[in-house]
Scaffold this motif. Structure first.
Motif, short mmCIF file in Angstrom:
data_model
loop_
_atom_site.label_atom_id
_atom_site.label_comp_id
_atom_site.label_asym_id
_atom_site.label_seq_id
_atom_site.Cartn_x
_atom_site.Cartn_y
_atom_site.Cartn_z
N THR A 294 36.94 -27.80 -47.42
CA THR A 294 37.97 -27.90 -46.38
C THR A 294 39.16 -28.63 -46.99
N LYS A 295 40.29 -27.97 -47.06
CA LYS A 295 41.47 -28.56 -47.69
C LYS A 295 42.22 -29.43 -46.68
N PHE A 296 41.66 -30.61 -46.54
CA PHE A 296 42.18 -31.57 -45.57
C PHE A 296 41.99 -32.95 -46.17
N LEU A 297 42.95 -33.83 -45.99
CA LEU A 297 42.87 -35.21 -46.50
C LEU A 297 43.28 -36.19 -45.41
N PRO A 298 42.68 -37.38 -45.38
CA PRO A 298 43.11 -38.40 -44.40
C PRO A 298 44.39 -39.09 -44.88
N LEU A 299 45.50 -38.39 -44.76
CA LEU A 299 46.76 -38.89 -45.31
C LEU A 299 47.36 -39.99 -44.43
N PRO A 300 48.13 -40.90 -45.05
CA PRO A 300 48.51 -42.14 -44.36
C PRO A 300 49.39 -41.98 -43.13
N ASN A 301 50.19 -40.92 -43.06
CA ASN A 301 51.12 -40.80 -41.93
C ASN A 301 50.69 -39.77 -40.89
N ASP A 302 49.46 -39.28 -41.00
CA ASP A 302 48.95 -38.41 -39.93
C ASP A 302 48.89 -39.20 -38.62
N PRO A 303 49.38 -38.65 -37.53
CA PRO A 303 49.34 -39.38 -36.25
C PRO A 303 47.91 -39.55 -35.75
N ALA A 304 47.54 -40.77 -35.45
CA ALA A 304 46.18 -41.06 -35.01
C ALA A 304 45.86 -40.34 -33.71
N GLY A 305 44.75 -39.61 -33.69
CA GLY A 305 44.29 -38.97 -32.47
C GLY A 305 45.12 -37.79 -32.02
N SER A 307 47.08 -33.85 -33.03
CA SER A 307 47.01 -32.69 -33.90
C SER A 307 48.06 -32.78 -35.00
N VAL A 308 47.68 -32.26 -36.18
CA VAL A 308 48.63 -32.21 -37.30
C VAL A 308 49.15 -30.79 -37.50
N SER A 309 48.84 -29.89 -36.57
CA SER A 309 49.14 -28.48 -36.79
C SER A 309 50.63 -28.15 -36.72
N ALA A 310 51.43 -29.04 -36.13
CA ALA A 310 52.85 -28.73 -35.99
C ALA A 310 53.76 -29.75 -36.67
N LEU A 311 53.20 -30.59 -37.53
CA LEU A 311 54.03 -31.58 -38.21
C LEU A 311 55.05 -30.90 -39.11
N PRO A 312 56.26 -31.45 -39.21
CA PRO A 312 57.27 -30.85 -40.09
C PRO A 312 56.85 -30.93 -41.55
N VAL A 313 57.21 -29.93 -42.32
CA VAL A 313 56.81 -29.90 -43.73
C VAL A 313 57.78 -30.76 -44.55
N PRO A 314 57.29 -31.30 -45.69
CA PRO A 314 58.17 -32.12 -46.53
C PRO A 314 59.16 -31.26 -47.30
N ALA A 315 60.13 -31.90 -47.90
CA ALA A 315 61.07 -31.19 -48.76
C ALA A 315 60.30 -30.54 -49.91
N ALA A 318 58.88 -32.95 -52.53
CA ALA A 318 58.47 -34.28 -52.06
C ALA A 318 56.96 -34.39 -52.00
N GLU A 319 56.45 -35.61 -52.19
CA GLU A 319 55.02 -35.87 -52.08
C GLU A 319 54.63 -35.86 -50.61
N PRO A 320 53.65 -35.04 -50.20
CA PRO A 320 53.27 -35.01 -48.79
C PRO A 320 52.55 -36.29 -48.37
N THR A 321 52.86 -36.77 -47.19
CA THR A 321 52.16 -37.94 -46.65
C THR A 321 51.45 -37.59 -45.35
N THR A 322 51.54 -36.32 -44.94
CA THR A 322 50.82 -35.82 -43.77
C THR A 322 50.22 -34.47 -44.12
N ASN A 323 49.21 -34.09 -43.36
CA ASN A 323 48.64 -32.75 -43.51
C ASN A 323 49.52 -31.73 -42.79
#
Length: 394
Positions: A294-305, A307-315, A318-323
């Motif tokens: 499963t290509k998923f990581l507990p990244l530091p800026n994922d919002p607690a509780g 969904s990460v399905s609609a988070l904006p993508v990084p440049a 840029a190093e991703p800090t969210t899924n």
């Protein structure tokens, strides 16, 4: 599993930024304690004993932190990643690891054959040794594609290791990154495809992925990698049967299961039946295992509780800090659902660096084994690990 410079940097950042909240007593070895905690959870849900899959550098070298003998004594199997150097393969076999994940299953098979001949008294050990083709054996074919899986099967890999994401129509698409990487994939229509206009798995359907992208680009770090379709006759025949525009379109878990069965029949009764290795290839493909990450990581800026399905993508660079994928539950429901629908519980396992997904597998799909991917032992005492499995800092 992640071996890129980008990901190594990301994991190093996690080590330094994660909050150390463990309140457990000091332990003898963090990997043993992790597996003891994971196994206690698994057994509480009638799940199978989990497997440790550590990076090979933590087993060999000047200061190894994974004690294979200790883990074996406690009842745990150990299958490291990703080893391509024959000398390192021999060192790992000397430790009696239970298998090795490699980009070069051909080299690994050669080493295993030589070690088996040199140690006839260890016949049982070598009979159960796992030769795992990493991303299908990406040292020889473009990774995570039907031709790469065919090549892994050609070299009698006993396991095909690969990575999964989830599409808009909830299909376990096979790819290493959370987006279809322009370093490997091109648009079928010839339009430019770059990091700036990259497409994430979460934003595309299976039909769109397979009609839009062909992932046959060669990587210079693998000088023996080839994409000549003449080398992949089974993938070519299967792609025709599946009405794919190319054998190199992105594939998915259920299609991979079908492909392994097609491969077995190709060599048992089909055009490949006269090949000198036909019987061995058909028999191996019939029982090959699938190690699905499963290509998923507990990244530091994922919002607690949330969904990460609609988070904006990084440049683009840029190093991703969210899924940028679906949530852990959807990941598990989609992937394990594919395994169960195809009655592959006895031939498939789920692996991850994100132990949240493994906990869910153990709770909801206890017949499917879990593999705990690890890197630096410092990771085990950070917020990278769920609190129930987190270890005290050493």
């Amino acid at each position: 599993m992640r071996t890129s410079t980008r990901t190594r940097t990301l994991i190093a950042t996690l080590f330094t930024t994660a909050t150390l909240t463990a309140q457990q007593a000091p332990m003898q070895n963090p990997f043993l304690e992790l597996m003891n905690a994971a196994n206690a959870h698994a057994k509480a849900h009638n799940a199978q004993t989990p497997v440790l899959s550590p990076v090979d550098a933590t087993l060999i070298g000047p200061n190894p932190t994974v004690d294979v003998a200790q883990l074996h004594k406690a009842g745990f199997r150990v299958i490291p990643w990703t080893t391509n150097d024959p000398a390192k393969m021999r060192s790992l076999i000397d430790l009696r690891v239970d298998g090795i994940i490699s980009d070069r299953p051909d080299l690994l098979q050669q080493v295993v054959a030589e070690e088996k001949a040199a140690h006839p008294e260890e016949a049982q050990y070598f009979a159960t040794f796992v030769v795992s083709a990493h991303r299908g054996g990406r040292g020889l074919r473009p990774e995570n594609t039907l031709p790469s899986f065919e090549d892994g099967l050609d070299h009698l890999a006993t396991e095909l290791e690969t990575d999964t994401g989830v599409t808009t129509d909830h299909v376990s698409l096979i790819w290493h990154d959370q987006f279809l990487n322009p370093e490997s994939c091109r648009r079928a229509d010839g339009a430019p495809y770059t990091l700036e206009n990259r497409v994430y798995t979460r934003d595309i359907s299976l039909a769109e992925a397979q009609s839009t992208f062909i992932c046959d680009k060669l990587h210079p770090q693998f000088p023996d990698q080839k994409n000549d379709l003449a080398l992949s006759p089974v993938a070519v025949a299967f792609a025709k049967q599946e009405h794919l525009i190319s054998p190199y379109v992105p594939t998915h878990a259920e299609q991979l299961f079908r492909f392994s069965r097609f491969y077995a029949e190709y060599y048992r009764t089909g055009p490949g039946k006269s090949h000198p290795d036909a019987a061995a290839r058909a028999a191996n493909a019939q029982k090959v295992r699938f190690n699905l990450e499963t290509k998923f990581l507990p990244l530091p800026n994922d919002p607690a509780g949330k969904s990460v399905s609609a988070l904006p993508v990084p440049a683009a660079h840029a190093e991703p800090t969210t899924n940028h994928t679906v949530d852990p539950q959807t990941f598990v429901t989609t992937l394990c659902g594919a395994i169960v629908r195809n009655h592959m519980e006895s031939q498939a396992e789920v692996q991850s660096f994100d132990f949240r997904t493994l906990i869910l597998v153990e709770e909801q799909f206890p017949k499917i084994p879990t593999y705990y991917l690890t890197a630096d032992p410092k990771m085990l005492s950070t917020a990278f690990v769920p609190a129930s499995l987190r270890q005290s800092p050493q």
